[in-house]
Enzyme design. Structure first.
Site, short mmCIF file in Angstrom:
data_model
loop_
_atom_site.label_atom_id
_atom_site.label_comp_id
_atom_site.label_asym_id
_atom_site.label_seq_id
_atom_site.Cartn_x
_atom_site.Cartn_y
_atom_site.Cartn_z
N THR A 146 -2.45 -39.71 -23.64
CA THR A 146 -3.82 -39.98 -23.15
C THR A 146 -3.87 -39.47 -21.71
OG1 THR A 146 -3.16 -42.23 -22.57
CG2 THR A 146 -4.30 -41.92 -24.65
N LYS A 169 4.11 -42.92 -25.63
CA LYS A 169 2.98 -42.56 -24.78
C LYS A 169 2.64 -43.79 -23.94
CE LYS A 169 -0.87 -44.66 -24.85
NZ LYS A 169 -1.85 -44.77 -23.76
N THR A 180 1.33 -50.67 -21.96
CA THR A 180 0.32 -50.08 -22.85
C THR A 180 0.87 -48.84 -23.38
OG1 THR A 180 -1.54 -50.80 -21.72
CG2 THR A 180 -1.87 -48.96 -23.13
N GLU A 260 0.14 -43.88 -13.95
CA GLU A 260 -1.05 -43.30 -13.33
C GLU A 260 -1.05 -43.38 -11.81
OE1 GLU A 260 -4.11 -45.46 -15.29
OE2 GLU A 260 -4.13 -44.14 -17.04
N ASN A 379 -8.35 -44.90 -12.31
CA ASN A 379 -8.85 -46.02 -13.10
C ASN A 379 -10.28 -46.40 -12.79
OD1 ASN A 379 -6.69 -46.80 -14.95
ND2 ASN A 379 -5.53 -46.83 -13.04
N SER A 384 -15.91 -42.74 -17.04
CA SER A 384 -17.22 -42.23 -16.64
C SER A 384 -17.18 -40.72 -16.43
CB SER A 384 -17.70 -42.94 -15.38
OG SER A 384 -16.68 -43.05 -14.44
#
Lengths: 384, 384
Positions: A146, A169, A180, A260, A379, A384
């Site tokens: 992702t 992942k 996650t 991230e 994040n 968006s």
């Protein structure tokens, strides 16, 4: 490498149009046997995604023939319709590969609360089925990304001739009781369901469960372990557990390194705890301190923020007798300043924190990342 | 306004050179009586700063004549020497104001693990003593600022003629069981120690204890309430508790609005819980989700991250029957997407989240801020 390192497995990864970018988004891993024993662990989040609800049922008999995974949508909080998409996916894998649907584990990852287009997903399953090969592990690992910047794969081969391989992942929402993440591990060693389950739980307990990148716990986490038995070799249980743990540790460290927006990997070692549970509790409290994590991003050895986090736990210790080291410099002894923190260089990616509670014999290490501008950026802009 | 809104109190704020900027950093509030009843609550962090260790002792008899506060250093994890600095500060306030040292509460705020220069602090105490006036509340409020962009003051006057006033400092490390903050509240109503204690605990439970800006709990938090009785009026206990709660609520909202780097104030209302404790637990889990808070910063109504947080709690609810609203739009009903989130405008500072657990009659609101680039910046650069 990856899920096809072990004999008896075929895999594929294809683009089914679930991701708007056109990148690969459907992966399939099939176990050609002769063994079909398997084990899986799932998120402890009570708000579970539809594929987790399905997969808990599928694994209940300790047998699996395939795992199908998609990125581009978590299929979580999508209602009864969403569960139907998961069910149809398992049915389609079963139909095309001559399996029982309840031998198919389903994993999804992506945004929560958006419907997953069933027609594209099923077309992807059909495409992946035609492309299954014994060297397809890399393609499968690619298709489950992702926000991962790279695909994650690992493998161990025993000197006795059997192998364990895996793919993962995960790059955000990394927190306890699994980060996650979706992980598929395969082995050609001949192990039964209970043996796989015990090895997998032992391995995840000290690897994925100790990863706490951002304190956020996902709705979709799944780690599956399948045995094809294709090597014909029954491993020593201790050696097998060690091999599964090594693959999980390798994958967990790859998740940490790719979290991230992170600039630092922080290992928080807690010593002198009365129990492993208390050591983990203390480590996790520090791993979740935004102030401490922001300080590491700023290369600031602000150990006061470590003690402030330790103080929020219920672990056994004397608040006036704590020792803390950062990168091997004991900046705090007996809860007072000791060696100068001035010389501590936090410019490298690896940061080591040691906390000595001086209360008992137990120890544990929790891994986390720093809190960075890039984390906030990724994040806040994700959907968006 | 502030701590001198009530009769019978004098206050001052001076610059003692504890802050490198030369800004005011020592505040003194003296209760001239005739009453000397007081109450205080402190951080629940087990790693307590030296002034907290001292002040817990000082308040144990329910009496106080003065509160001395400094910014520019938390005097936490500074060892026996640090405790001696706190002790000497109380002694000096007592000597110069003809009080008993054990009637002097001491509060410190600033960096943890750095020694506080005793000579400067004591000189500041002497200076402040000479400047004490019945209109000095504003100066005192100014002197306790750290990263606060403005000083925080509030007051309420009863139609019956008595008043409650207060000042607060706090902008980061805002978390449960008090935010990172120092608060002094004064009243000229005539109330005894137990009456003050019960009003203060009732007020903090629904105000400061419900503030969770960044999940980080401080080592120095103190909220003190002193009664001078100078109005000669004994208030109705219910009305008095309401007035103290109003002052605490006003100060808590000022802390929220000034939280480090924040762009949004987020109110998380949990309805339908079986108990207030469970409602708070659920609200706090959402308040601590970095992913949700980053999404709000990005003006992204990402309600999936709310449900993912709710699922990590042990509260009573049916995971398949949760309702969620953002800014009055019910984006999720029965755990499935409902009204479109597209029209939700998160450009304003105030954001409202409502979570209906549909399990019972209890409700609670927890307040938090968004996670922003500026938060990371301020907290990565704070001590360097």
């Amino acid at each position: 490498m990856s899920v096809t390192a072990a004999k008896g497995f075929r895999a594929a990864g294809v683009a089914a149009g679930l991701k708007s970018t056109g990148a690969p988004d459907v992966a399939l891993v099939v176990n050609d046997g002769p063994n079909d024993a398997a084990a899986a662990v799932f998120t402890s989040n009570r708000c579970k995604a539809n594929p987790v609800l399905w997969s808990e049922r599928a694994i209940s008999d300790g047998r699996l023939r395939a795992v199908v995974l998609n990125s581009g949508g978590a299929n979580c909080y999508t209602g009864a319709e969403g569960f139907q998409v998961t069910h149809a996916t398992a049915e389609e894998v079963a139909r095309l590969n001559a399996l029982s649907p309840l031998d198919v584990l389903v994993c999804s990852t992506g945004l929560i609360g958006l419907p997953l287009p069933q027609d594209r997903l099923l077309a992807g399953v059909a495409d992946a089925t035609t492309r299954l090969t014994a060297t397809g592990g890399g393609d499968a690992a690619e298709a489950i990304r992702t926000t991962d910047s790279v695909s994650k794969q690992a493998s161990v081969t025993s000197p006795h001739g059997w192998s364990v391989g895996g793919m993962a992942k995960g790059a955000g929402m990394l927190a306890p009781a699994l980060a996650t993440m979706l992980v598929v591990i395969t082995t050609d060693a001949l192990v039964d369901g209970p043996g796989l389950d015990s090895a997998l739980r032992a391995a995840t307990r000290v690897t994925f469960d100790r990863l706490d990148s951002d304190g956020c716990q996902s709705t979709n986490d799944t780690v599956a372990l399948m045995s094809s038995g294709a090597s014909g070799l029954a491993p020593d249980p201790v050696e097998f557990t060690a091999a599964v743990t090594a693959v999980c540790h390798d994958l967990a460290q790859q998740l940490l390194a790719d979290a991230e927006g992170s600039e630092h990997d922080i290992a928080i070692e807690v010593r002198g705890a009365v129990s492993e549970e208390e050591a983990v509790e203390v480590g996790r409290s520090v791993a979740r301190s935004n102030l401490f994590k922001a300080a590491v991003f700023g290369k600031d050895p602000n150990w006061g923020r470590i003690l402030a986090s330790v103080g929020t736990t219920s672990a056994t210790f004397d608040p006036a007798d704590l020792d803390v080291a950062m990168n091997d410099v004991w900046v705090c002894r007996k809860s007072t300043p000791a060696e100068s923190a001035d010389g501590i260089d936090l410019s490298g990616r690896k940061v080591g924190v040691v906390i000595d509670l001086k209360a008992g014999p137990a120890t544990a290490t929790v891994w986390t990342n720093d809190l960075t501008h890039a984390y906030v950026h990724e994040n806040s802009a994700y959907s968006s």
